[in-house]
Design an enzyme around this catalytic site. Structure first.
Site, PDB file in Angstrom:
ATOM      1  N   ALA A  10       0.815  -1.219   0.000  1.00 41.19           N
ATOM      2  CA  ALA A  10       0.000   0.000   0.000  1.00 41.19           C
ATOM      3  C   ALA A  10       0.847   1.267   0.000  1.00 41.19           C
ATOM      4  O   ALA A  10       0.333   2.352  -0.235  1.00 41.19           O
ATOM      5  CB  ALA A  10      -0.936   0.000   1.199  1.00 41.19           C
ATOM      6  N   GLY A  11       2.131   1.106   0.260  1.00 42.15           N
ATOM      7  CA  GLY A  11       3.002   2.286   0.394  1.00 42.15           C
ATOM      8  C   GLY A  11       3.124   3.054  -0.915  1.00 42.15           C
ATOM      9  O   GLY A  11       2.902   2.518  -2.003  1.00 42.15           O
ATOM     10  N   ARG A  15      10.092   7.855  -3.183  1.00 34.78           N
ATOM     11  CA  ARG A  15      11.478   8.009  -3.659  1.00 34.78           C
ATOM     12  C   ARG A  15      11.738   7.387  -5.034  1.00 34.78           C
ATOM     13  O   ARG A  15      12.801   7.576  -5.605  1.00 34.78           O
ATOM     14  CB  ARG A  15      12.454   7.456  -2.615  1.00 34.78           C
ATOM     15  CG  ARG A  15      12.682   8.435  -1.473  1.00 34.78           C
ATOM     16  CD  ARG A  15      13.467   7.806  -0.344  1.00 34.78           C
ATOM     17  NE  ARG A  15      12.648   6.859   0.414  1.00 34.78           N
ATOM     18  CZ  ARG A  15      13.133   5.995   1.280  1.00 34.78           C
ATOM     19  NH1 ARG A  15      14.436   5.933   1.491  1.00 34.78           N
ATOM     20  NH2 ARG A  15      12.331   5.188   1.948  1.00 34.78           N
ATOM     21  N   GLY A  78       0.575   2.489   8.897  1.00 31.03           N
ATOM     22  CA  GLY A  78       1.599   1.593   9.434  1.00 31.03           C
ATOM     23  C   GLY A  78       1.386   0.140   9.045  1.00 31.03           C
ATOM     24  O   GLY A  78       0.311  -0.256   8.581  1.00 31.03           O
ATOM     25  N   SER A 402      16.989  -8.670 -57.669  1.00 31.04           N
ATOM     26  CA  SER A 402      17.073  -7.553 -56.717  1.00 31.04           C
ATOM     27  C   SER A 402      16.023  -6.494 -57.016  1.00 31.04           C
ATOM     28  O   SER A 402      15.625  -6.304 -58.164  1.00 31.04           O
ATOM     29  CB  SER A 402      18.451  -6.909 -56.812  1.00 31.04           C
ATOM     30  OG  SER A 402      19.415  -7.845 -56.410  1.00 31.04           O
ATOM     31  N   ALA A 420      15.502  -8.413 -62.168  1.00 29.49           N
ATOM     32  CA  ALA A 420      15.715  -7.354 -61.169  1.00 29.49           C
ATOM     33  C   ALA A 420      14.857  -6.139 -61.490  1.00 29.49           C
ATOM     34  O   ALA A 420      14.600  -5.827 -62.650  1.00 29.49           O
ATOM     35  CB  ALA A 420      17.184  -6.969 -61.142  1.00 29.49           C
TER      36      ALA A 420
HETATM   37  C1  UD1 Z   1       9.595  -1.855   8.241  1.00 30.53           C
HETATM   38  C2  UD1 Z   1       9.660  -2.443   9.649  1.00 30.53           C
HETATM   39  C3  UD1 Z   1      11.118  -2.480  10.109  1.00 30.53           C
HETATM   40  C4  UD1 Z   1      11.942  -3.278   9.129  1.00 30.53           C
HETATM   41  C5  UD1 Z   1      11.797  -2.721   7.738  1.00 30.53           C
HETATM   42  C6  UD1 Z   1      12.448  -3.642   6.749  1.00 30.53           C
HETATM   43  C7  UD1 Z   1       7.607  -1.828  10.797  1.00 30.53           C
HETATM   44  C8  UD1 Z   1       6.978  -0.903  11.745  1.00 30.53           C
HETATM   45  N1  UD1 Z   1       8.890  -1.627  10.529  1.00 30.53           N
HETATM   46  O1  UD1 Z   1      10.022  -0.511   8.356  1.00 30.53           O
HETATM   47  O2  UD1 Z   1      11.208  -3.062  11.382  1.00 30.53           O
HETATM   48  O3  UD1 Z   1      13.314  -3.248   9.527  1.00 30.53           O
HETATM   49  O4  UD1 Z   1      10.402  -2.621   7.369  1.00 30.53           O
HETATM   50  O5  UD1 Z   1      12.450  -3.063   5.486  1.00 30.53           O
HETATM   51  O6  UD1 Z   1       6.968  -2.750  10.334  1.00 30.53           O
HETATM   52  N2  UD1 Z   1       3.107  -0.613   4.107  1.00 30.53           N
HETATM   53  C9  UD1 Z   1       1.744  -0.644   3.876  1.00 30.53           C
HETATM   54  N3  UD1 Z   1       0.937   0.164   4.597  1.00 30.53           N
HETATM   55  C10 UD1 Z   1       1.421   1.001   5.560  1.00 30.53           C
HETATM   56  C11 UD1 Z   1       2.809   1.022   5.775  1.00 30.53           C
HETATM   57  C12 UD1 Z   1       3.621   0.201   5.052  1.00 30.53           C
HETATM   58  O7  UD1 Z   1       1.280  -1.383   3.008  1.00 30.53           O
HETATM   59  O8  UD1 Z   1       0.620   1.700   6.180  1.00 30.53           O
HETATM   60  C13 UD1 Z   1       3.985  -1.483   3.313  1.00 30.53           C
HETATM   61  C14 UD1 Z   1       4.926  -0.696   2.442  1.00 30.53           C
HETATM   62  O9  UD1 Z   1       4.382  -0.516   1.155  1.00 30.53           O
HETATM   63  C15 UD1 Z   1       6.141  -1.599   2.399  1.00 30.53           C
HETATM   64  C16 UD1 Z   1       6.125  -2.296   3.745  1.00 30.53           C
HETATM   65  O10 UD1 Z   1       4.793  -2.210   4.210  1.00 30.53           O
HETATM   66  O11 UD1 Z   1       6.047  -2.587   1.406  1.00 30.53           O
HETATM   67  C17 UD1 Z   1       7.086  -1.698   4.741  1.00 30.53           C
HETATM   68  O12 UD1 Z   1       6.765  -0.365   4.968  1.00 30.53           O
HETATM   69  P1  UD1 Z   1       7.865   0.736   5.202  1.00 30.53           P
HETATM   70  O13 UD1 Z   1       7.201   2.037   5.380  1.00 30.53           O
HETATM   71  O14 UD1 Z   1       8.915   0.624   4.185  1.00 30.53           O
HETATM   72  O15 UD1 Z   1       8.439   0.272   6.612  1.00 30.53           O
HETATM   73  P2  UD1 Z   1       9.852   0.621   7.215  1.00 30.53           P
HETATM   74  O16 UD1 Z   1       9.746   1.914   7.921  1.00 30.53           O
HETATM   75  O17 UD1 Z   1      10.905   0.458   6.219  1.00 30.53           O
END
Ligand code: UD1
Ligand code: MG
Length: 455
Positions: A10-11, A15, A78, A402, A420
């Site tokens: 969902a992220g 970047r 999260g 050709s 040709a």
């Molecule tokens: C997360 C972990 C961290 C770990 C790291 C590894 C948590 C709180 N932290 O941190 O311990 O070392 O991954 O890469 O879990 N996502 C959602 N919805 C959200 C938030 C995130 O789908 O609300 C997905 C993102 O798209 C991604 C994954 O979850 O695929 C991880 O999210 P990200 O924000 O990258 O977590 P980190 O802060 O890197």
């Protein structure tokens, strides 16, 4: 126990600086999330759930036809909150949490992790990194038992010195998750519901937290930007190159090969630098591919040679053929034994009999050529009348001079010869000479124009 796999996707992926959702960016020609789904499917999961949010419609569309269910996370609060969105769809078995942006995770690593899970145990995949900045750190008690994960942003100096990191991948039972997820709080530096907080809950309940490590760190590397994606692409391709070389393929440079699909090779196959293989490609025994070729969904038969800078798509080549340099074979091209396509020749839906040759500068489309046909330089099949495509048929041993235009539909009989420069719009009988050409004439007393002398 049943297995439900939840893939977090969902992220936003800010970047990447792209309008495309991060998990749809491609690695080895396939969206990252599909790598994860394919690996997950190999584990024999009862159901795959993809949690979508940013660009959710695009992700759904790209996965149409895949055996996955979607859960929508409208606001990214999260990783714990993300898993919670799929909670009511989970059966009462094991649950594995994966990330859609960690594409190279291996089936074996995950299978080992899942073996650890039961009502009294959960499992966590960790990795020890020289530079752990940004990752959640694994806290262990004096007996070495994992007791909590602390996120980098929430960690003290002492905690930041820990190099064992959370990969984010973990497995537990659905029952455990149902107990723990509602207890998560967002009281932390990021104001998010951290999935990682379930570790401390498990430890407090006396549930054992088993941990496992991946065979190589690259398996658990996530993609946040294009540089990291390119890094994983090279890691993937290098592994593919090693696999091919182990099977006996001679690669001029394992660092200059790209396989975006499946490449199967016989023995003593040689591949020069800079080649790209897409879709399903088969190279039979003794095939040699010159530098900078692109070969997509094609089968190349024994002892054929593809010279430099050739592009093949949907071609079937029986064997002992020579192609290129600079040839373009489009879908539906089929070459019988020993047929030859030379430089700057384009073919499409063209079947060439044994030993047929189109050596230079031609377009042959919608055509059937018999054995030993010789097509001269600059020959064009005029296969398209602006509305429909028409067929050109050329009998065995015919010789096409050709710069001939063959206006389809048209047939040239066996052994016929075309002079040709002809435009052939009527069928040519076997064994005859056909030509359409203005007669040559000479003017004896002709004078070239002279330049006016400068004033
Ligand atoms: C997360 C972990 C961290 C770990 C790291 C590894 C948590 C709180 N932290 O941190 O311990 O070392 O991954 O890469 O879990 N996502 C959602 N919805 C959200 C938030 C995130 O789908 O609300 C997905 C993102 O798209 C991604 C994954 O979850 O695929 C991880 O999210 P990200 O924000 O990258 O977590 P980190 O802060 O890197
Ligand atoms: Mg991350």
């Amino acid at each position: 126990m049943t297995l439900d796999i939840v893939i977090l996707a969902a992220g936003q992926g800010t970047r990447m600086r792209s309008k495309k959702p991060k998990v749809l960016h491609e690695l080895a020609g396939k969206p990252m999330v599909r790598h994860v789904i394919d690996t997950a499917a190999d584990l024999g999961a009862s159901r795959l759930h993809v949690v979508v949010g940013h660009g959710g419609d695009q992700v759904r569309e790209s996965l149409a036809g895949y055996p996955v269910e979607f859960a929508l996370q409208t606001e990214q609060k999260g990783t714990g909150h993300a898993v919670a969105q799929a909670m009511d769809k989970l059966a009462d078995g094991k649950v594995l949490v994966l990330y859609g942006d960690v594409p190279l995770i291996r089936r074996e690593t995950l299978a080992a992790l899942l073996d650890e899970v039961n009502e009294q145990r959960m499992a966590l995949l960790t990795v020890t990194l020289d530079d752990p900045a940004g990752y959640g750190r694994i806290k262990r008690d004096s007996e070495g038992r994992a007791v909590a994960i602390v996120e980098h942003k929430d960690a003290s100096e002492a905690e930041r010195a820990i190099t064992e990191c959370n990969t984010g991948i973990m497995a537990m039972t659905a029952e455990q998750l149902r107990r723990w997820l509602p207890q998560l709080s967002a009281e932390n530096v990021q104001g998010e519901y951290y999935l990682t907080d379930v570790i401390a809950m498990a430890a407090a309940e006396g549930v054992t937290i088993a941990s496992a490590q991946p065979a190589t760190p690259v398996e658990v590397e996530g993609v946040n930007n294009r540089a990291q994606l390119a890094h994983l692409e090279r890691a993937f391709q290098f592994e593919e190159a090693i696999r091919l070389m182990t099977d006996g393929v001679a690669l001029a440079d394992p660092a200059r090969l790209d396989v975006r699909g499946s490449l199967r090779c016989g023995h003593d196959v040689e591949i020069d630098v800079g080649c790209v293989f897409e879709g399903e490609v088969e190279l039979a025994d003794g095939v040699r591919v010159g530098p900078y070729c692109v070969i997509r969904n094609s089968r190349i038969g024994t002892a054929s040679v593809i010279e430099a800078h050739s592009v093949l798509d949907g071609a079937v080549i029986e064997g002992k053929s020579q192609i290129g340099p600079f040839a373009r074979l489009r879908p539906g091209t089929r070459l019988a034994q020993g047929a030859k396509i030379g430089n700057f020749v384009e073919t499409k839906n063209a079947i060439l009999g044994e030993g047929a040759k189109i050596n230079h500068l031609s377009y042959v489309g919608d055509a059937r050529l018999g054995q030993e046909v010789n097509v001269g330089a600059g020959t064009i099949t005029c296969n398209y009348d602006g509305a429909n495509k028409h067929l050109t048929e050329i009998g065995s041993r015919a010789f096409i001079g050709s710069n001939t235009a063959l206006v389809a539909p048209v047939k040239v009989g066996e052994g016929a010869t075309i002079g040709a420069g002809s435009t052939i719009s009527k069928d040519v009988e076997a064994g005859t000479l056909a030509l359409t050409r203005g007669r040559q004439m000479s003017k004896q007393n002709w004078q070239r124009p002279q330049k006016n002398p400068k004033q």
